[in-house]
Motif scaffolding. Structure first.
Motif, PDB file in Angstrom:
ATOM      1  N   GLY A 180       0.824  -1.204   0.000  1.00 42.60           N
ATOM      2  CA  GLY A 180       0.000   0.000   0.000  1.00 42.60           C
ATOM      3  C   GLY A 180       0.858   1.254   0.000  1.00 42.60           C
ATOM      4  O   GLY A 180       0.620   2.194  -0.756  1.00 42.60           O
ATOM      5  N   LEU A 181       1.906   1.245   0.826  1.00 40.72           N
ATOM      6  CA  LEU A 181       2.761   2.421   0.943  1.00 40.72           C
ATOM      7  C   LEU A 181       3.527   2.660  -0.358  1.00 40.72           C
ATOM      8  O   LEU A 181       3.619   3.790  -0.852  1.00 40.72           O
ATOM      9  CB  LEU A 181       3.742   2.226   2.105  1.00 40.72           C
ATOM     10  N   ALA A 182       4.042   1.569  -0.934  1.00 36.51           N
ATOM     11  CA  ALA A 182       4.796   1.698  -2.178  1.00 36.51           C
ATOM     12  C   ALA A 182       3.884   2.203  -3.289  1.00 36.51           C
ATOM     13  O   ALA A 182       4.278   3.032  -4.115  1.00 36.51           O
ATOM     14  CB  ALA A 182       5.411   0.358  -2.556  1.00 36.51           C
ATOM     15  N   THR A 183       2.652   1.711  -3.308  1.00 34.41           N
ATOM     16  CA  THR A 183       1.699   2.173  -4.309  1.00 34.41           C
ATOM     17  C   THR A 183       1.435   3.668  -4.142  1.00 34.41           C
ATOM     18  O   THR A 183       1.413   4.423  -5.104  1.00 34.41           O
ATOM     19  CB  THR A 183       0.369   1.389  -4.185  1.00 34.41           C
ATOM     20  N   PHE A 184       1.264   4.096  -2.883  1.00 30.33           N
ATOM     21  CA  PHE A 184       1.018   5.513  -2.643  1.00 30.33           C
ATOM     22  C   PHE A 184       2.192   6.340  -3.145  1.00 30.33           C
ATOM     23  O   PHE A 184       2.024   7.344  -3.833  1.00 30.33           O
ATOM     24  CB  PHE A 184       0.775   5.767  -1.153  1.00 30.33           C
ATOM     25  N   ARG A 185       3.417   5.880  -2.808  1.00 34.25           N
ATOM     26  CA  ARG A 185       4.604   6.656  -3.164  1.00 34.25           C
ATOM     27  C   ARG A 185       4.832   6.698  -4.670  1.00 34.25           C
ATOM     28  O   ARG A 185       5.147   7.727  -5.245  1.00 34.25           O
ATOM     29  CB  ARG A 185       5.842   6.052  -2.491  1.00 34.25           C
ATOM     30  N   HIS A 186       4.686   5.545  -5.326  1.00 25.83           N
ATOM     31  CA  HIS A 186       5.094   5.473  -6.719  1.00 25.83           C
ATOM     32  C   HIS A 186       3.961   5.673  -7.706  1.00 25.83           C
ATOM     33  O   HIS A 186       4.204   5.947  -8.874  1.00 25.83           O
ATOM     34  CB  HIS A 186       5.801   4.132  -6.978  1.00 25.83           C
ATOM     35  N   VAL A 187       2.734   5.491  -7.253  1.00 32.11           N
ATOM     36  CA  VAL A 187       1.613   5.636  -8.188  1.00 32.11           C
ATOM     37  C   VAL A 187       0.745   6.846  -7.835  1.00 32.11           C
ATOM     38  O   VAL A 187       0.490   7.708  -8.668  1.00 32.11           O
ATOM     39  CB  VAL A 187       0.750   4.354  -8.224  1.00 32.11           C
ATOM     40  N   THR A 188       0.294   6.899  -6.591  1.00 33.74           N
ATOM     41  CA  THR A 188      -0.637   7.971  -6.213  1.00 33.74           C
ATOM     42  C   THR A 188       0.063   9.327  -6.140  1.00 33.74           C
ATOM     43  O   THR A 188      -0.385  10.311  -6.739  1.00 33.74           O
ATOM     44  CB  THR A 188      -1.286   7.644  -4.850  1.00 33.74           C
ATOM     45  N   LEU A 189       1.165   9.371  -5.399  1.00 32.92           N
ATOM     46  CA  LEU A 189       1.817  10.652  -5.140  1.00 32.92           C
ATOM     47  C   LEU A 189       2.233  11.394  -6.411  1.00 32.92           C
ATOM     48  O   LEU A 189       1.982  12.597  -6.530  1.00 32.92           O
ATOM     49  CB  LEU A 189       3.015  10.429  -4.209  1.00 32.92           C
ATOM     50  N   PRO A 190       2.853  10.709  -7.380  1.00 33.55           N
ATOM     51  CA  PRO A 190       3.228  11.444  -8.590  1.00 33.55           C
ATOM     52  C   PRO A 190       2.015  12.049  -9.310  1.00 33.55           C
ATOM     53  O   PRO A 190       2.109  13.112  -9.904  1.00 33.55           O
ATOM     54  CB  PRO A 190       3.898  10.374  -9.464  1.00 33.55           C
ATOM     55  N   GLN A 191       0.888  11.352  -9.231  1.00 32.48           N
ATOM     56  CA  GLN A 191      -0.307  11.891  -9.876  1.00 32.48           C
ATOM     57  C   GLN A 191      -0.898  13.045  -9.061  1.00 32.48           C
ATOM     58  O   GLN A 191      -1.534  13.940  -9.595  1.00 32.48           O
ATOM     59  CB  GLN A 191      -1.383  10.806 -10.008  1.00 32.48           C
ATOM     60  N   LEU A 192      -0.679  12.975  -7.769  1.00 30.61           N
ATOM     61  CA  LEU A 192      -1.262  13.970  -6.867  1.00 30.61           C
ATOM     62  C   LEU A 192      -0.394  15.225  -6.775  1.00 30.61           C
ATOM     63  O   LEU A 192      -0.864  16.299  -6.413  1.00 30.61           O
ATOM     64  CB  LEU A 192      -1.419  13.337  -5.477  1.00 30.61           C
ATOM     65  N   ALA A 193       0.881  15.071  -7.132  1.00 29.50           N
ATOM     66  CA  ALA A 193       1.840  16.155  -6.925  1.00 29.50           C
ATOM     67  C   ALA A 193       1.384  17.517  -7.462  1.00 29.50           C
ATOM     68  O   ALA A 193       1.551  18.532  -6.767  1.00 29.50           O
ATOM     69  CB  ALA A 193       3.190  15.764  -7.510  1.00 29.50           C
ATOM     70  N   PRO A 194       0.803  17.591  -8.665  1.00 31.44           N
ATOM     71  CA  PRO A 194       0.391  18.922  -9.132  1.00 31.44           C
ATOM     72  C   PRO A 194      -0.626  19.581  -8.191  1.00 31.44           C
ATOM     73  O   PRO A 194      -0.571  20.791  -7.957  1.00 31.44           O
ATOM     74  CB  PRO A 194      -0.241  18.644 -10.495  1.00 31.44           C
ATOM     75  N   SER A 195      -1.531  18.790  -7.630  1.00 32.34           N
ATOM     76  CA  SER A 195      -2.514  19.348  -6.696  1.00 32.34           C
ATOM     77  C   SER A 195      -1.835  19.842  -5.430  1.00 32.34           C
ATOM     78  O   SER A 195      -2.159  20.919  -4.912  1.00 32.34           O
ATOM     79  CB  SER A 195      -3.554  18.298  -6.308  1.00 32.34           C
TER      80      SER A 195
END
Lengths: 347, 528
Positions: free
Chosen positions: B180-195
């Motif tokens: 879950g954490l790795a998914t957040f870091r590598h998948v979710t966070l990069p997509q969320l970064a602009p926000s």
């Protein structure tokens, strides 16, 4: 579909609000120039004094005279700048200021109109402009407000300048950027020269005197016991006492005509470009009437300046305060004070 | 879609955006004129003084610290309320957003009352022998106050971002065996970064322009120098304000550079993501939200409630708050609605037709936001009194101030807040969806209304909420530009608190917070 519904809700809401609001510009219809207004029967006041302080007496003026009044409130310097930025198009007829320091912005370049003698003569000469451009309405004495749990009157020094003594390390508070302190520092410059003012300020900073945003915060800190004493205006203490009767607060005046005993003024003036000068005169005369002066004495705890009026019984009477030999008009030289303060605070 | 129709749309967008950009840049142009009256040598001398440089350094430090802390609070809070089974998450959403409405001078003063050396906390600890708490004044106090009352920028923006992300990618990552954490870091966070960046940028710029918190916390930064200069004249204050504009441009460049290394999500399914079951972490998550709400909302409200009760007990009379409340709501709702609408062409131009000109136009909106409100207000006073007066004389109106001018001033100040989240939302809308719509024969406007707008709605709503909350508490523009007698809750609070009438300040302040919370329920969509 749900997405769409939410969007529609928001859109409808916006539309509903807009429809409520759109008639608002029509509110201006009530400002349409009537024949009477064109002749200047509405008085516009720019007040650097808060609505809490002067709102009630302005309403009373309207009720007593039937004159329509519009008031714009803001800080004294912002209101003064507004008058300058608006230039000849300003709506202001009267400027009601909190502090003598703002004189520097306006008492030049023909922004203010000379006041008639009958208004000027209702206060002592030390509380009015020598060239008749402004008149003091109420007096605001600079005092030391102290915490009675920490100090007694005997602990306080004989002169304001003695607060630079290391004995006061970490115990004193002041509001360096507040207009009242700026005026006091200007007075010190006028009376003793730039070096005296610089030495005083340096002494306070060396003693790590706490800096507060304004008098209110400084008095609150004294009441809380955060500091022992603060350099403030006399009336804040009474307002805190009104809400918190048991607060351990008292105020101290220096003996003799020490520079610490400066009495600053809240003042009023007529704006030269006014189209309602008779009304403006009437208003300023009203501020110096017994009705208004009684109001200020009782509701704001300030010193009434109308000759023959007494202040709140708890205050040291104005006649007994020996003010230092500084002409309030000279407090308009704010620029050197601000330069000095900035140089010392930022280093 | 033909090339010509593409350019057609761009031309229409420019036609809308260019005049608006002119309006947004008016204050800056005026400030340049005023700053020009300071002699060149004097200006150079003043700006390079060690004192001036020192306060610039302090401002930069504070900006970095508040933006960083806001991300650390706002992003977890957004994730908890959008992506987990956090108990009471709807309520937490509102409670976590509302601190934005607390005027910084009120919030900071209440914080001193609560956490100051001899504040309420010390009073509670006194039986334990605590005579005095460590000083709250200075950098830490300013940092705490600004962070607590501005992290909602990141919170709301990150929430909007999270709701746009297609859960399919995360699920794919999980299927491939990532934790879950790795998914957040590598998948979710990069997509969320602009926000996150958009929110942090708003925090940073807000920090630059704040005066109330830094002055109560006695932290000597750039705005204090500007205010001190304003007691003399506008010239040097204008020069200093232009330095803030330069800071802003630099921050925008930094944020644009950072954004280039991110991967905005594209596409959005209508399927809600699977919520993470917090399990035994539930209590920790609730504790986190509760701690933030306690400091940012309950502490100031508690102090104000204390003032109110204390004052009323001692015979303080309260004034009617209904009329100012109505004016506050009216101004905030209209300004928020107008800003939300005007933000659309801006972000559309910037995202769909990138280029030098559209970048320039987009940045113009941020300039007004980083300037201290009083400086913007004074420049509009000058321009209004000298230009609108002529117009209004012709119309037979008295004076140049009007509700419309007030709204225009709010838009100049706050349009950036509507643009930020709306822009990241549009970045996340896959243009192929729009192209499909066009290929199927729908018109540009129709596609925008039926495809693009619904997909970016959470971003638009977040922006509208931000503008709404900040206009509710706005002070300097309201004081100088509102029509005569248009006093709002914020002006009432200022008027009373600046003269130590705490009880009278507390009543409108409590109403301000309560009503803002209620209004937010309409703007923030229910997410389940």
């Amino acid at each position: 579909m749900r997405i769409l519904r939410h969007f529609v809700t928001i859109a409808l809401l916006t539309a509903a609000i807009l429809s409520v609001v759109l008639p608002l510009p029509g509110q201006n219809n009530s400002h349409l120039l009537t024949a009477a207004e064109a002749q200047g029967s509405t008085l516009t006041i720019y007040s650097g004094r808060s609505e809490e302080l002067v709102g009630p007496i302005i309403e009373q003026f309207q009720a007593d005279t039937g004159i329509a009044v519009e008031v714009r409130y803001g800080s004294t310097s912002n209101m003064a700048l507004t008058i300058l930025e608006e230039g000849a198009n300003t709506e202001a007829d009267v400027f009601f200021a909190q502090d003598a320091g703002a004189l520097g912005l306006l008492a030049k370049d023909g922004v203010l109109e000379t006041l008639p003698a009958y208004i000027l003569d209702s206060v002592e000469p030390r509380f009015r402009s020598a060239d008749g451009l402004w008149v003091g309405i109420t007096g605001r004495a600079r005092v030391v407000t102290y915490n009675t749990d920490a100090l007694s009157e005997a602990d306080l020094p004989a002169s304001l300048l003695d607060f630079t003594d290391p004995a006061w390390q970490g115990r004193l508070g002041f509001a360096p950027t507040n207009a009242s302190f700026l005026s006091h520092l200007t007075a010190l410059r006028v009376a003793g020269g730039d070096d005296a003012a610089r030495a005083f300020l340096q002494g306070l900073l060396d003693n790590e005197a706490r800096q507060y945003e304004n008098n209110v915060a400084a008095v609150a800190a004294v009441a809380a016991g955060e500091i022992d004493a603060a350099l403030v205006n006399h009336y804040y203490m009474y307002r805190v006492l009104a809400e918190t009767p048991g607060a351990p607060l008292a105020s101290y005046y220096f003996p003799g005509d020490d520079i610490g005993n400066l009495v600053n003024v809240a003042w009023a003036a007529i704006v030269a470009s006014s189209d309602a000068k008779p009304l403006a005169q009437q208003f300023i005369a009203y501020l110096l009437s017994r009705t208004a002066q009684t109001y200020f004495a009782e509701a704001t705890y300030e010193y009434p300046l109308l000759l023959g009026m007494d202040a709140d019984a708890r205050l040291r009477p104005l006649a007994e305060i020996e003010t230092p030999d500084v002409d309030l008009s000279d407090l308009d030289d704010l620029e050197a004070t601000v330069n000095l303060l900035e140089e010392m605070l930022n280093n | 879609m033909t090339r010509s129709s593409l350019f057609e749309t761009r031309r229409v967008l420019l036609l809308v955006c260019l005049p608006l950009t002119g309006l947004l840049l008016l204050p800056t142009a005026y400030l340049m004129a005023r700053a020009g009256e300071v002699g060149l040598t004097e200006a150079a001398d003043y700006l390079t003084r060690s004192g001036t440089l020192r306060i610039m350094g302090r401002s930069a430090l504070l900006v970095a610290a508040t933006a960083g802390a806001s991300v650390l609070i706002g992003v977890p809070a957004a994730w908890l309320t959008v992506r987990t089974d956090l108990r009471g998450r709807r309520w937490w959403t509102i409670l976590l957003a509302v601190p934005l409405v607390i005027p910084s001078y009120v919030g900071a003063f209440a914080l001193v009352g609560a956490l100051g050396p001899r504040g309420m906390l010390q009073g509670a600890l006194e039986p334990l022998g605590v005579e005095r708490l460590p000083s709250i004044y200075g950098f830490w106090g300013a940092w705490l106050a600004i962070t607590l009352f501005s992290y909602p920028y990141v919170f709301l923006s990150a929430r909007a971002g999270l709701m746009q992300i297609d859960p399919a990618l995360e699920e794919a990552s999980a299927t491939l065996g990532r934790s879950g954490l790795a998914t957040f870091r590598h998948v979710t966070l990069p997509q969320l970064a602009p926000s996150i960046l958009a929110g942090a940028l708003l925090v940073a710029l807000y920090t630059l322009s704040d005066f109330g918190a830094v002055s109560i916390m006695q932290y000597n930064v750039f705005t204090r120098a500007i205010y001190l200069r304003l007691s003399l004249n506008l010239d040097l204050a204008a020069l200093l304000s232009l330095v803030l504009v330069a800071f802003t441009v630099a921050l925008l460049a930094v944020s644009a550079r950072a954004e280039r290394r991110t991967y905005p999500a594209t596409g959005r399914t209508h399927r809600a993501p699977r919520r993470v079951a917090l399990g035994r972490w539930q209590w920790a998550a609730v504790a986190f939200c509760a701690a933030v709400v306690a400091l940012a909302l309950v502490a100031p409200l508690g102090v104000m409630a204390y003032w109110l009760v204390n004052g009323v007990q001692h015979g303080e009379t309260l004034r009617d708050v209904f009329a100012p409340l109505q004016r506050s709501l009216r101004a905030a709702a209209v300004a928020a609605g107008v800003s939300g609408l005007l933000a659309l062409p801006f972000v559309f131009l910037q995202v769909r037709y990138p280029g030098g000109l559209s970048r320039l136009i987009a940045r113009a909106a941020y300039v007004g936001y980083a300037l201290p409100g009083v400086v913007v207000a004074l420049s509009l006073v000058f321009l209004g009194a000298r230009s609108l007066n002529v117009l209004n004389d012709l119309l037979g109106l008295d004076g140049y101030r009007s509700f419309a001018l007030l709204i225009a001033a709010y838009v100049v100040r706050f349009l950036a807040q509507a643009i930020g989240p709306a822009r990241t939302a549009l970045l996340q809308v896959n243009p192929h969806l729009e192209e499909s719509g066009l290929l199927l024969g729908r018109g540009r406007a129709r596609v925008f209304a039926t495809v693009t707008l619904p997909l970016m709605r959470s971003g638009v709503a977040a922006g509208v909420a931000l503008v709404f909350l900040t206009v509710m508490k706005e002070l300097p523009v309201t004081l100088l530009l509102a029509p005569s007698g248009y006093d709002t809750l914020a002006t009432r609070i200022w008027s009373a608190s600046s003269e130590a009438f705490y009880a009278r300040a507390a009543a409108p302040a409590l109403v301000l917070v309560a009503l803002s919370a209620l209004s937010l329920m309409y703007v923030l969509e229910p997410d389940d």
